[in-house]
Motif scaffolding. Structure first.
Motif, PDB file in Angstrom:
ATOM      1  N   ALA B  96       0.833  -1.204   0.000  1.00  0.00           N
ATOM      2  CA  ALA B  96       0.000   0.000   0.000  1.00  0.00           C
ATOM      3  C   ALA B  96       0.864   1.249   0.000  1.00  0.00           C
ATOM      4  O   ALA B  96       0.594   2.214  -0.730  1.00  0.00           O
ATOM      5  N   ARG B  99       2.281   1.615  -3.399  1.00  0.00           N
ATOM      6  CA  ARG B  99       1.255   2.040  -4.352  1.00  0.00           C
ATOM      7  C   ARG B  99       0.997   3.535  -4.234  1.00  0.00           C
ATOM      8  O   ARG B  99       0.714   4.206  -5.219  1.00  0.00           O
ATOM      9  N   LEU B 100       1.114   4.081  -3.031  1.00  0.00           N
ATOM     10  CA  LEU B 100       0.817   5.499  -2.816  1.00  0.00           C
ATOM     11  C   LEU B 100       2.065   6.364  -2.950  1.00  0.00           C
ATOM     12  O   LEU B 100       1.995   7.568  -2.770  1.00  0.00           O
ATOM     13  N   ARG B 194      -4.393   0.458   1.863  1.00  0.00           N
ATOM     14  CA  ARG B 194      -4.413   1.685   1.064  1.00  0.00           C
ATOM     15  C   ARG B 194      -5.628   2.537   1.432  1.00  0.00           C
ATOM     16  O   ARG B 194      -5.529   3.756   1.618  1.00  0.00           O
TER      17      ARG B 194
END
Lengths: 258, 321
Positions: B96, B99-100, B194
């Motif tokens: 997560a 991904r961010l 996330r």
């Protein structure tokens, strides 16, 4: 050199130029109030000083240190995140919406940065935190979570949290705008005392009486430029520029006919 | 104002000033019918459980008490759940954060991982994990990548490998099962984590940055503890689902697993239904324990939220207030 030395600061958001060349000098121990209508860029400028926003042009020095960049033989190198974090340690910031950490008590909020960032011992950090809470009049609420405090109390804890890092400069971003009217006074009183103690402060505010009584310099911004700057008795008492006069009379009429 | 209140108390009724309300409550005849129906159904169920010979409770508890079954429950069900959830939650949080991140390569890798492992049914994934040894017939070696090519170019001989694992031992049994379930879980947990991270007010990270915290500290000390409030409830769901998915270990295959062991007892004694009851009882017990754990986790990460004052939050010496 003044403590804060900003020259020709520019900043755009998606082709919208918010700051169009701001110059500002703040000497150590001075209190500067930034006034202006919303959208004038005063909050953005404040956030540029401690690098919460990166600037597109100009330079900002705080205590002789160029913010965000290293100047080596006239070429600028962007600082690493770690180095920017180190620069921010010297600058306290108080937000409009307090932004206290909701999962920590008032005391834990204040102790967090000194112990985590400066690696101070828990004991010394707690002792100073208690003194700061006492100073903002909330020693008895040290174990309360932010949700259990009123807005004014939260903002006073937020001021204590910023002071715990023993900053050279304090930035206030509309610290009383989110408060109920009857809670504004307690926060302004804490700020007034801080100013009397000689803290260097830059305050974005709509509180005219605070600006008039406490500020050494008042800066009126509009449309991303500084329209007028000087002692409060000149800028507020006898504004030279028509835009300043229009803003002040609008503010006054709002106060008289709410 | 207060003098007014003492002269005429609001409860003092008079013709023009109505007093306390003493109304007839709404009747709920439907509720009584529902209660009657439920009581009858419950009595029928109880009668069924106690009197129907097919349950064979003695056999159920005897089967539950067999050592291979207990081992299967502890190792195959509980241990695998714990280990795969550790991989899943840890991996999910890392995925997560990747991904961010601003780094498009990290974000892309995280997306591809999630896409891949969410696409494969767990049963098939576990079956595949059991067969992966075929890819690494020389074992899995730690050392310099492409060392044989480099050695070839330099005209040397030998190898630059420091440690070699036998792939057939990794991709078998419980280890393969834990890796498979853990990777699959990480893909789901990545989305949950996330959502949790994104639920935290950006002003929190800003305040932490303004205090001079490094980005790692901001994440660990400020953002994740608040994200946990959103992450914990669906993670409890995931853990309970994982507990039940351990029965898929059969696909690897793992035979030291609860249901497989019960089934083998059942087929020996030609009793299949009591075996299903025994498995159900085990899963009911384990899920109940997990739900209690989830309650305490939610209470811990919910501190500072809501109106209820946590015990620690009472200010010292504020007795009278």
């Amino acid at each position: 050199m003044p403590l804060v030395h900003a020259v020709n600061v520019t900043k755009s958001f998606h082709h919208n130029e918010v700051l169009k060349g701001i110059d500002l000098d703040v000497d150590a121990g001075q209190v500067v109030c930034l006034l202006g209508p919303s959208g004038s860029g005063k909050t953005t400028f404040l956030r540029c000083i401690n690098q919460l926003e990166t600037i597109d042009g100009g330079r900002i020095w705080v205590d002789d240190e160029l913010m965000g960049y290293a100047d080596r033989d006239g070429k600028l190198y962007r600082l690493k995140n770690k180095e920017i974090a180190a620069q921010r340690r010297e600058i306290g910031m108080v937000f409009q919406r307090f932004n206290l950490f909701p999962h920590m008590t008032a005391l834990e909020n204040i102790v967090e940065a000194p112990t985590q960032v400066k690696r101070e011992s828990k004991k010394t950090a707690r002792e100073r935190a208690m003194k700061l809470l006492d100073r903002v009049g909330l020693a008895d609420r040290c174990n309360a979570y932010p949700a259990q405090l009123s807005g004014g109390q939260q903002q006073r804890v937020a001021i204590a949290r910023a002071l715990a890092m023993q900053p050279k400069l304090m930035l206030f971003d509309e610290p009383t705008s989110a408060l109920d009217p009857e809670l504004v006074g307690e926060v302004l009183a804490v700020m007034r005392e801080l100013a009397l103690d000689g803290m260097t402060m830059i305050v974005v505010t709509h509180e005219m009486s605070f600006a008039r009584e406490v500020a050494d310099t008042v800066v009126f911004m509009d449309g991303g430029v500084v329209v007028e700057a000087g002692p409060p008795k000149d800028v507020i008492g006898n504004p030279q520029h028509s835009r300043t006069r229009a803003f002040l009379s609008r503010l006054r009429s709002e106060h008289e006919h709410p | 104002m207060s003098t007014d209140a003492t002269e005429t108390r609001p409860t003092d009724a008079s013709p023009d000033r109505p007093g306390a309300i003493n109304a007839v409550p709404v009747r709920h005849p439907g509720r009584w019918i529902a209660i009657a129906v439920i009581v009858i159904l419950a009595a029928m169920l109880l009668h069924l459980l106690l009197s129907n010979k097919a349950f064979d409770w003695r056999f159920v508890f005897q089967a539950m008490n067999q050592q291979p079954v207990i081992n299967g429950f502890i190792k195959g069900t509980l241990l695998v759940t714990v280990l795969s959830m550790i991989i899943g939650v840890g991996g999910g949080v890392v995925l997560a954060v990747m991904r961010l991140s601003d780094n498009p390569i990290l974000a892309g890798v995280s997306w591809v991982f999630t896409w891949f492992f969410r696409s494969i049914p767990r049963y098939i994934l576990l079956f595949t994990m059991g067969t992966l040894g075929i890819l690494f017939q020389q074992g899995i070696a730690f050392g310099v990548p492409f060392d044989w090519k480099i050695i070839d170019w330099l005209g040397l001989s030998g190898d630059w490998r420091f440690y070699t694992l036998d792939a057939n031992q990794i991709f078998t049994g419980i280890v393969a099962g834990v890796i498979g379930l853990g990777l699959s879980e990480a893909a789901y947990m990545a989305e949950i984590a996330r959502a949790g991270i994104m639920s935290v007010d950006p002003g929190q990270a800003e305040a932490a940055e303004a205090l001079g915290m490094s980005s790692g500290k901001v994440m660990r000390r400020v953002v994740l503890p608040q994200a946990m409030r959103v992450i914990v409830p669906p993670t409890g769901n995931e853990t309970i689902a994982m507990l039940k998915d351990t029965s898929l270990l059969l696909a690897v295959p793992v035979i030291g697993e609860l249901f497989y062991q019960l089934q083998s007892i059942g087929s020996t004694y030609y009793k299949t239904f009591p075996i299903a009851v025994a498995a159900t009882l085990y899963y009911l017990a384990a899920t109940s324990v997990l739900m209690v754990g989830q309650y305490f986790l939610e209470r811990h990460f919910g501190r500072g939220f809501g109106t209820k004052a946590p015990r620690a939050a009472r200010p010292a010496g504020a007795g009278g207030a």
